[in-house]
Design an enzyme around this catalytic site. Structure first.
Site, PDB file in Angstrom:
ATOM      1  N   HIS A   1      14.306   6.275  57.724  1.00 27.81           N
ATOM      2  CA  HIS A   1      13.061   6.439  56.989  1.00 27.81           C
ATOM      3  C   HIS A   1      12.726   5.130  56.315  1.00 27.81           C
ATOM      4  CE1 HIS A   1      10.085   8.084  54.238  1.00 27.81           C
ATOM      5  NE2 HIS A   1      10.028   9.126  55.051  1.00 27.81           N
TER       6      HIS A   1
ATOM      7  N   ASP B   1      12.194  15.601  59.451  1.00 33.07           N
ATOM      8  CA  ASP B   1      11.938  16.108  60.799  1.00 33.07           C
ATOM      9  C   ASP B   1      13.195  16.534  61.536  1.00 33.07           C
ATOM     10  OD1 ASP B   1       9.191  15.782  60.770  1.00 33.07           O
ATOM     11  OD2 ASP B   1       9.379  13.647  61.154  1.00 33.07           O
TER      12      ASP B   1
HETATM   13  N1  ACO Z   1      17.960   5.311  65.696  1.00 32.67           N
HETATM   14  C1  ACO Z   1      18.608   4.138  65.944  1.00 32.67           C
HETATM   15  N2  ACO Z   1      18.382   3.021  65.236  1.00 32.67           N
HETATM   16  C2  ACO Z   1      17.500   3.069  64.243  1.00 32.67           C
HETATM   17  C3  ACO Z   1      16.795   4.259  63.910  1.00 32.67           C
HETATM   18  C4  ACO Z   1      17.057   5.398  64.693  1.00 32.67           C
HETATM   19  N3  ACO Z   1      16.415   6.546  64.418  1.00 32.67           N
HETATM   20  N4  ACO Z   1      15.956   4.010  62.883  1.00 32.67           N
HETATM   21  C5  ACO Z   1      16.121   2.728  62.570  1.00 32.67           C
HETATM   22  N5  ACO Z   1      17.048   2.148  63.378  1.00 32.67           N
HETATM   23  C6  ACO Z   1      17.568   0.773  63.301  1.00 32.67           C
HETATM   24  C7  ACO Z   1      16.574  -0.229  63.875  1.00 32.67           C
HETATM   25  O1  ACO Z   1      16.823  -0.460  65.246  1.00 32.67           O
HETATM   26  C8  ACO Z   1      16.834  -1.438  63.026  1.00 32.67           C
HETATM   27  O2  ACO Z   1      18.044  -2.035  63.487  1.00 32.67           O
HETATM   28  P1  ACO Z   1      18.245  -3.648  63.390  1.00 32.67           P
HETATM   29  O3  ACO Z   1      18.254  -3.958  61.938  1.00 32.67           O
HETATM   30  O4  ACO Z   1      19.532  -3.902  64.087  1.00 32.67           O
HETATM   31  O5  ACO Z   1      17.077  -4.253  64.120  1.00 32.67           O
HETATM   32  C9  ACO Z   1      17.122  -0.873  61.634  1.00 32.67           C
HETATM   33  O6  ACO Z   1      17.659   0.452  61.899  1.00 32.67           O
HETATM   34  C10 ACO Z   1      15.905  -0.744  60.734  1.00 32.67           C
HETATM   35  O7  ACO Z   1      14.906   0.004  61.439  1.00 32.67           O
HETATM   36  P2  ACO Z   1      13.340  -0.251  61.327  1.00 32.67           P
HETATM   37  O8  ACO Z   1      12.677   0.313  62.528  1.00 32.67           O
HETATM   38  O9  ACO Z   1      13.111  -1.697  61.033  1.00 32.67           O
HETATM   39  O10 ACO Z   1      13.004   0.581  60.030  1.00 32.67           O
HETATM   40  P3  ACO Z   1      11.579   1.045  59.580  1.00 32.67           P
HETATM   41  O11 ACO Z   1      11.661   1.301  58.130  1.00 32.67           O
HETATM   42  O12 ACO Z   1      10.530   0.100  60.049  1.00 32.67           O
HETATM   43  O13 ACO Z   1      11.347   2.401  60.402  1.00 32.67           O
HETATM   44  C11 ACO Z   1      11.416   4.658  61.059  1.00 32.67           C
HETATM   45  C12 ACO Z   1      11.543   3.653  59.904  1.00 32.67           C
HETATM   46  C13 ACO Z   1      10.127   4.380  61.857  1.00 32.67           C
HETATM   47  C14 ACO Z   1      11.302   6.053  60.485  1.00 32.67           C
HETATM   48  C15 ACO Z   1      12.649   4.518  61.970  1.00 32.67           C
HETATM   49  O14 ACO Z   1      13.829   4.786  61.225  1.00 32.67           O
HETATM   50  C16 ACO Z   1      12.581   5.418  63.212  1.00 32.67           C
HETATM   51  O15 ACO Z   1      11.991   5.026  64.205  1.00 32.67           O
HETATM   52  N6  ACO Z   1      13.170   6.666  63.132  1.00 32.67           N
HETATM   53  C17 ACO Z   1      13.079   7.585  64.218  1.00 32.67           C
HETATM   54  C18 ACO Z   1      11.720   8.264  64.206  1.00 32.67           C
HETATM   55  C19 ACO Z   1      11.593   9.274  63.072  1.00 32.67           C
HETATM   56  O16 ACO Z   1      12.472  10.088  62.849  1.00 32.67           O
HETATM   57  N7  ACO Z   1      10.429   9.217  62.393  1.00 32.67           N
HETATM   58  C20 ACO Z   1      10.126  10.165  61.316  1.00 32.67           C
HETATM   59  C21 ACO Z   1      10.083   9.474  59.992  1.00 32.67           C
HETATM   60  S1  ACO Z   1       9.814  10.649  58.708  1.00 32.67           S
HETATM   61  C22 ACO Z   1       8.168  10.936  58.759  1.00 32.67           C
HETATM   62  O17 ACO Z   1       7.349  10.156  59.160  1.00 32.67           O
HETATM   63  C23 ACO Z   1       7.774  12.214  58.269  1.00 32.67           C
END
Ligand code: ACO
Length: 423
Positions: free
Chosen positions: A306, A366
């Site tokens: 998140h 979620d």
């Molecule tokens: N699975 C694997 N790796 C992940 C995940 C995941 N679900 N989420 C983040 N990471 C990793 C990224 O690859 C990144 O790794 P790195 O530092 O080696 O490059 C690091 O964790 C940070 O991730 P970001 O994408 O930069 O974090 P951001 O804050 O931009 O994104 C997000 C947050 C979009 C929610 C992300 O965690 C994600 O895509 N999660 C899966 C989708 C999801 O569940 N979305 C619902 C969010 S809740 C809502 O909107 C109600």
């Protein structure tokens, strides 16, 4: 000029300027950069707005490090346990919990505005049969602006808000009925908000339909948990569209579209698709987690991570408990029970895996909501619609707050141009 402890100095091109610091009621501090460009010629660069406060807001407080979520100061755990969705809607919109007469009058008004204009039947039938219900809902909410064209004023805005909250369950249920080719079921005024929605979704004209009170109660809880989440992608979209003084229906419709994306509200659908994929393949949660960690694989562990929460999302904690209650009603070994088992296994693996621990990735709202919807018989492509239904009062409250904000301005970010120079 603000005293030294209330300002920050930056030096650029031999010139030092002082920028004021502002502080919220929960001691969050921010640099007020409103005059930055004027004083220095500089702008800030912050893709995804992760460090940008776009507004002051008194609606929702989140502490992502500690996993705290409060609406108007009330902890989400207390509201989930003691309130109804309509109480929470009133709280978000008006700032205080309703008195009993206020709640009765609010519920009464909502009950009496649930019907859609009959011409909406033709609107739905014009769309392809297999249309995903999210764009159908977004289009239907935008279309409401064509049915209710009175100019927005303090007097009419109340009715617009009532219409939105009242008709959204009807629109959501109709978008589903259209998808499966069943006749629309009219709302019934003797039912509460969630029972009415469950009946419009699942009843048919051919037989009596009995509403399961646990399902209506669980749905009410889910709507409370989704009711607001400060300046996320869809809410910021609602504020951005509203900042051009577009009307409430148009602003909310754009919020529904933003919510549809798989990185935002669409994640609940993606979670179930992920769990089903694992169940249909080898059922091996370890292998899936390994793929989610592999930087050469685009797979992500959906429902994990998140932008704000760097600890357990408090809504996920509440939902996991409810998941157990709902799942107790479905037979062991049923598809829903299997998906719940896989979800628990994924969570267990991820929470003890260094990759997720280091990046502070925990289950978000979620992760378990989809399993609950599935067990209640709500089809996967309706999950994000359920989210939109819950988010409605939050969007409304944020839109109203933004309109009344003394700092109100049309939203218009800047850019760093990196294209060709004159040629
Ligand atoms: N699975 C694997 N790796 C992940 C995940 C995941 N679900 N989420 C983040 N990471 C990793 C990224 O690859 C990144 O790794 P790195 O530092 O080696 O490059 C690091 O964790 C940070 O991730 P970001 O994408 O930069 O974090 P951001 O804050 O931009 O994104 C997000 C947050 C979009 C929610 C992300 O965690 C994600 O895509 N999660 C899966 C989708 C999801 O569940 N979305 C619902 C969010 S809740 C809502 O909107 C109600």
């Amino acid at each position: 000029m603000a005293p030294a402890q209330n300002r920050i100095e930056i030096s650029y091109n031999g010139k030092t300027v002082a920028l004021p610091l502002i502080e919220g009621t929960e001691a969050e501090a921010a640099i007020d950069i409103r005059n930055l460009r004027q004083q220095t010629g500089l702008i800030t660069f912050d893709p995804g707005y992760a460090n940008t406060g776009a507004c002051k807001s008194a609606i929702t407080f989140i502490d992502g490090e500690q996993g705290i979520l409060r609406y108007r100061g009330y902890p989400i755990e207390d509201l989930a346990e003691k309130s109804t969705f309509l109480e929470v809607a009133w709280l978000l919109i008006h700032g205080e919990l309703p008195s009993r007469p206020e709640l009765e009058s609010f519920s009464g008004e909502i009950t009496r505005h649930t019907l859609l204009h009959e011409n909406f039947a033709r609107f739905f039938s014009a769309l392809p049969k297999d249309a995903h219900p999210m764009p159908v809902c977004a289009a239907a909410v935008a279309a409401m602006a064509t049915f209710y064209q009175e100019p927005e004023s303090d007097d009419t805005i109340h009715k617009t808000v009532i219409r939105l909250l009242a008709k959204m369950p009807t629109i959501a249920a109709y978008s589903y009925k259209h998808y499966i080719g069943q006749p629309f079921i009219y709302p019934r005024n003797d039912l509460d908000y969630c029972s009415n929605f469950v009946r419009m979704m699942f009843a048919t004209p051919c037989e009596e339909y009995e509403i399961d009170p646990l399902y209506a109660k669980t749905l009410d809880l889910l709507l409370i948990l989704h009711a607001d989440h400060e300046q996320n992608c869809s809410t910021s979209t609602v504020r951005m569209v509203g900042s051009s003084q577009a009307n409430l229906f148009a602003s909310i419709s754009s919020g529904i579209s933003a919510l549809w994306g798989p990185l935002h509200g669409g994640a609940n659908q993606k979670v179930i698709e992920m769990l089903e994929w694992i169940a249909q393949n080898d059922g091996n949660a370890d292998r899936f987690v390994a793929r989610a960690k592999d930087k050469n694989d685009t797979t992500r562990l959906m429902g994990f991570g998140h932008r704000v929460y760097k600890s357990y999302d408090p809504r996920a904690t509440i939902l996991k408990k409810y998941c157990e209650q709902i799942l107790a009603k479905v037979p062991a070994g049923s598809p829903s029970a299997k998906l719940f088992d896989i979800a628990r296994k994924l969570e267990e693996i991820a929470l003890s895996d260094e990759y997720f621990v280091k990046r502070k990735l925990y289950p978000n709202v979620d992760f378990y909501s989809g399993v609950i919807y599935k067990a209640m018989g709500i089809p996967t492509n309706m999950f994000t619609v359920m989210f939109a239904l819950g988010r409605m009062p939050g969007w409304v409250a944020q839109w109203l707050e933004s309109r009344r904000d003394p700092d109100f301005k049309i939203g218009r970010p800047r850019q760093i141009y990196v294209g060709a120079t004159k040629r």
